[in-house]
Design a protein around this motif. Structure first.
Motif, PDB file in Angstrom:
ATOM      1  N   GLN A 154       0.614  -0.881  -0.297  1.00 55.08           N
ATOM      2  CA  GLN A 154      -0.253   0.154  -0.142  1.00 55.08           C
ATOM      3  C   GLN A 154       0.716   1.220   0.088  1.00 55.08           C
ATOM      4  O   GLN A 154       2.472   1.264  -0.054  1.00 55.08           O
ATOM      5  N   GLU A 155       0.532   2.600  -0.773  1.00 50.95           N
ATOM      6  CA  GLU A 155       1.437   3.332  -0.297  1.00 50.95           C
ATOM      7  C   GLU A 155       1.424   3.589   1.002  1.00 50.95           C
ATOM      8  O   GLU A 155       2.579   4.887   0.872  1.00 50.95           O
ATOM      9  N   ASP A 156       0.891   3.599   1.722  1.00 51.38           N
ATOM     10  CA  ASP A 156       1.182   4.406   3.382  1.00 51.38           C
ATOM     11  C   ASP A 156       2.416   2.812   4.680  1.00 51.38           C
ATOM     12  O   ASP A 156       2.784   3.081   4.888  1.00 51.38           O
ATOM     13  N   GLY A 157       2.720   2.322   2.768  1.00 55.49           N
ATOM     14  CA  GLY A 157       3.955   1.092   3.281  1.00 55.49           C
ATOM     15  C   GLY A 157       3.591  -0.166   4.071  1.00 55.49           C
ATOM     16  O   GLY A 157       4.757  -1.188   4.298  1.00 55.49           O
ATOM     17  N   THR A 158       2.307  -0.189   4.056  1.00 51.87           N
ATOM     18  CA  THR A 158       1.486  -1.226   5.030  1.00 51.87           C
ATOM     19  C   THR A 158       1.816  -2.902   4.126  1.00 51.87           C
ATOM     20  O   THR A 158       0.765  -2.416   2.337  1.00 51.87           O
ATOM     21  N   ILE A 159       1.110  -4.187   4.188  1.00 53.36           N
ATOM     22  CA  ILE A 159       1.076  -4.645   3.227  1.00 53.36           C
ATOM     23  C   ILE A 159      -0.100  -5.481   2.968  1.00 53.36           C
ATOM     24  O   ILE A 159      -0.623  -5.876   4.288  1.00 53.36           O
ATOM     25  N   ARG A 160      -1.356  -5.018   2.909  1.00 52.81           N
ATOM     26  CA  ARG A 160      -2.167  -6.068   1.700  1.00 52.81           C
ATOM     27  C   ARG A 160      -2.352  -7.441   1.150  1.00 52.81           C
ATOM     28  O   ARG A 160      -1.946  -7.694   0.283  1.00 52.81           O
ATOM     29  N   ARG A 161      -3.204  -7.864   1.978  1.00 52.16           N
ATOM     30  CA  ARG A 161      -3.616  -9.462   1.312  1.00 52.16           C
ATOM     31  C   ARG A 161      -4.684  -9.729   0.823  1.00 52.16           C
ATOM     32  O   ARG A 161      -5.963  -9.112   0.919  1.00 52.16           O
ATOM     33  N   ILE A 162      -4.709  -9.881  -0.363  1.00 51.13           N
ATOM     34  CA  ILE A 162      -5.826 -10.536  -1.354  1.00 51.13           C
ATOM     35  C   ILE A 162      -6.187 -11.647  -1.410  1.00 51.13           C
ATOM     36  O   ILE A 162      -5.715 -12.437  -2.150  1.00 51.13           O
ATOM     37  N   TYR A 163      -7.103 -12.062  -0.726  1.00 47.20           N
ATOM     38  CA  TYR A 163      -6.718 -13.600  -1.287  1.00 47.20           C
ATOM     39  C   TYR A 163      -8.331 -13.597  -2.352  1.00 47.20           C
ATOM     40  O   TYR A 163      -9.044 -12.832  -2.430  1.00 47.20           O
TER      41      TYR A 163
END
Length: 180
Positions: free
Chosen positions: A80-89
């Protein structure tokens, strides 16, 4: 019971291979046996029962012997833009199922219906498996409705017509065949 002796010893699936490595012995699952067992509607759990192992072992061997394609990953990661990682299932899908589009399945269904108009759902299902297409029953029913129309009796649930008896008490109604 027959008094004839069998011509061959009983067929045994599997066996254990002791290779000297730590851990439990490897189960001997031959690719040709696994290929014939995995066709049709036999589940991994049913095959695992035959071999005395887990369904995961059967799935791993199917992949190892290239008898099945691996499914999509359970999830992908997106930064993500804020540096977090998003999991897409991803939605679960069976890799052994047919990859026919709805149009291809409809055309195949029409060909089967023209050739065998009296086929019901189970016969169509078996015929598709014979052609090498493992199609979920729901898709077969949906295709049948699109191509042929609403079922009259082919896929309809058949209700058993039961007779209504009026008898004076329990054990008053007995059936006999008149032979004695």
């Amino acid at each position: 019971m027959s008094s004839d002796y069998p011509d061959l010893p009983p067929f045994e699936f599997g066996g254990l291979i002791h290779d000297g490595n730590p851990g439990p012995p490897r189960i001997d699952i031959r690719p040709e046996h696994l290929a014939s067992l995995s066709t049709g509607r036999t589940t991994h759990e049913q095959i695992a029962t035959i071999y005395g192992c887990s369904a995961r072992t059967i799935r791993r061997r199917l992949l190892e012997y290239n008898l099945s394609m691996p499914g999509p990953p359970v999830y992908t990661q997106e930064l993500q833009e804020d540096g977090t990682i998003r999991r897409i299932y991803s939605a679960g899908v069976s890799s052994d199922l047919s990859q026919l589009s709805d149009n291809e399945l409809d055309q195949l269904m029409l060909n089967i219906y023209e050739q065998f108009p009296s086929f019901g759902r189970r016969m169509i299902d078996g015929y598709l498996m014979r052609l090498g297409e493992r199609v979920p029953r729901r898709r077969i029913e949906e295709s049948y409705q699109r191509v042929i129309g609403p079922s009259t009796s082919t896929f309809a649930r058949r209700r058993i017509q039961r007779r209504v008896y009026s008898v004076p008490g329990p054990n008053s109604l007995w059936h006999h065949d008149g032979q004695h």
